[in-house]
Design a protein around this motif. Structure first.
Motif, PDB file in Angstrom:
ATOM      1  N   UNK A  56      44.506  48.775 -61.008  1.00 46.89           N
ATOM      2  CA  UNK A  56      44.204  47.388 -60.646  1.00 46.89           C
ATOM      3  C   UNK A  56      45.489  46.567 -60.618  1.00 46.89           C
ATOM      4  N   UNK A  57      46.430  46.873 -61.507  1.00 48.17           N
ATOM      5  CA  UNK A  57      47.721  46.174 -61.528  1.00 48.17           C
ATOM      6  C   UNK A  57      48.583  46.600 -60.339  1.00 48.17           C
ATOM      7  N   UNK A  58      48.515  47.885 -59.999  1.00 48.28           N
ATOM      8  CA  UNK A  58      49.242  48.394 -58.828  1.00 48.28           C
ATOM      9  C   UNK A  58      48.754  47.684 -57.570  1.00 48.28           C
ATOM     10  N   UNK A  59      47.436  47.575 -57.428  1.00 51.86           N
ATOM     11  CA  UNK A  59      46.856  46.939 -56.248  1.00 51.86           C
ATOM     12  C   UNK A  59      47.202  45.462 -56.188  1.00 51.86           C
ATOM     13  N   UNK A  60      47.171  44.782 -57.332  1.00 53.31           N
ATOM     14  CA  UNK A  60      47.490  43.354 -57.350  1.00 53.31           C
ATOM     15  C   UNK A  60      48.930  43.111 -56.900  1.00 53.31           C
ATOM     16  N   UNK A  61      49.848  43.935 -57.380  1.00 59.77           N
ATOM     17  CA  UNK A  61      51.246  43.793 -56.968  1.00 59.77           C
ATOM     18  C   UNK A  61      51.415  44.057 -55.472  1.00 59.77           C
ATOM     19  N   UNK A  62      50.732  45.088 -54.973  1.00 57.36           N
ATOM     20  CA  UNK A  62      50.824  45.404 -53.544  1.00 57.36           C
ATOM     21  C   UNK A  62      50.263  44.263 -52.704  1.00 57.36           C
ATOM     22  N   UNK A  63      49.162  43.686 -53.151  1.00 59.96           N
ATOM     23  CA  UNK A  63      48.591  42.539 -52.442  1.00 59.96           C
ATOM     24  C   UNK A  63      49.584  41.390 -52.386  1.00 59.96           C
ATOM     25  N   UNK A  64      50.181  41.097 -53.517  1.00 62.88           N
ATOM     26  CA  UNK A  64      51.164  40.010 -53.539  1.00 62.88           C
ATOM     27  C   UNK A  64      52.344  40.343 -52.622  1.00 62.88           C
ATOM     28  N   UNK A  65      52.829  41.592 -52.659  1.00 63.58           N
ATOM     29  CA  UNK A  65      53.929  42.004 -51.780  1.00 63.58           C
ATOM     30  C   UNK A  65      53.585  41.738 -50.320  1.00 63.58           C
ATOM     31  N   UNK A  66      52.366  42.112 -49.915  1.00 65.28           N
ATOM     32  CA  UNK A  66      51.954  41.930 -48.523  1.00 65.28           C
ATOM     33  C   UNK A  66      51.887  40.453 -48.163  1.00 65.28           C
TER      34      UNK A  66
END
Length: 251
Positions: free
Chosen positions: A80-90
């Motif tokens: 869930x933390x990996x996905x949140x960071x990727x979302x923010x990156x995008x």
């Protein structure tokens, strides 16, 4: 991998109207040998955390990243933390506004303090082993739910278009999100949770401030001190430090 390259070995399934992309992922999971993105233009039965309905208007992003992880369940959940960071990156890549986006524990992306995106992890498996992981993601690209659609006290929903003036199609968002997730996933699997945790904390909303966390029927209030090595929220309260493994957080 360049910023706009589709990650090698990752399948893509683009659909029109579905019940939910996580539900589609569950149905496809056993037939897919590698990772895949499943996206839809519309969901008729979208879900958020705790089974809450997720408003699914056309023009927003609805997608699920399906993985076949090999780690123990408690490690798998840290994605869930990996996905949140990727979302923010995008989001940052598409808008050029890094200061506007922050992360709310455990699984929301905020834009100017409002809720832009949510993440829902669901797994399939037996005997404590996760065979398939579905990381469901919803992003308010052009429209946000009405305030009446969210529970009292929740963070106000916002859209990317209204807050930034940037119009992004779901297809364009996926092209930014897929490689962003692949980079964050590679770091997580190679280096463990440590670097992911540090990166997440560097963008955490209200870190060091007073917040409230509800677990079931219990409401705890304290200083948001950190997220520990297991992904739990750590509050500094009047009775000492408390680690909360899963909660609804209110600002």
């Amino acid at each position: 991998m360049s910023a706009d390259a589709w990650p090698e070995g990752v399948a893509r399934h683009a659909l029109d109207s579905v019940d939910s992309t996580n539900a589609v992922a569950a149905r496809l999971a056993s037939s897919l040998s590698g990772p895949a993105w499943i996206v839809a233009a519309e969901q008729t039965a979208g879900r958020g955390r705790r089974g809450r309905p997720w408003s699914s208007r056309r023009g927003n992003f609805y997608g699920t990243h399906l993985l076949h992880p090999t780690e123990p369940r408690e490690v798998v959940a840290l994605r869930s933390f990996v996905a949140a960071l990727a979302l923010r990156d995008a989001c940052v890549a598409l808008t050029g506004l890094p200061e506007a986006f922050s992360l709310k524990w455990p699984n929301d992306v905020l834009l100017n303090g409002g809720k832009l995106a949510g993440i829902l992890l669901e797994s399939l498996g037996q005997g404590g082993r996760v065979q398939h992981l579905a990381i469901g993601i919803g992003v308010n690209l052009i429209a946000a739910p009405d305030a009446a659609e969210v529970e009292p006290g929740a963070v106000r929903p916002v859209s990317l278009l209204a807050e930034t003036g940037v119009r992004v199609t779901p297809e364009t968002f996926l092209e930014a999100l897929a490689p962003a997730y692949a980079r964050r996933e590679e770091s997580f699997t190679r280096l463990g949770f440590g670097p992911t945790r540090e990166a997440w904390l560097s963008h955490a909303a209200r870190l060091g401030e007073q917040i409230r966390a509800r677990t079931g029927h219990e409401l705890r209030e304290g200083l948001f001190e950190t997220v520990d090595a297991h992904g739990a929220l750590v509050l500094k309260t009047g009775s000492g430090r408390v680690a909360i493994p899963a909660a609804e957080v209110f600002f």
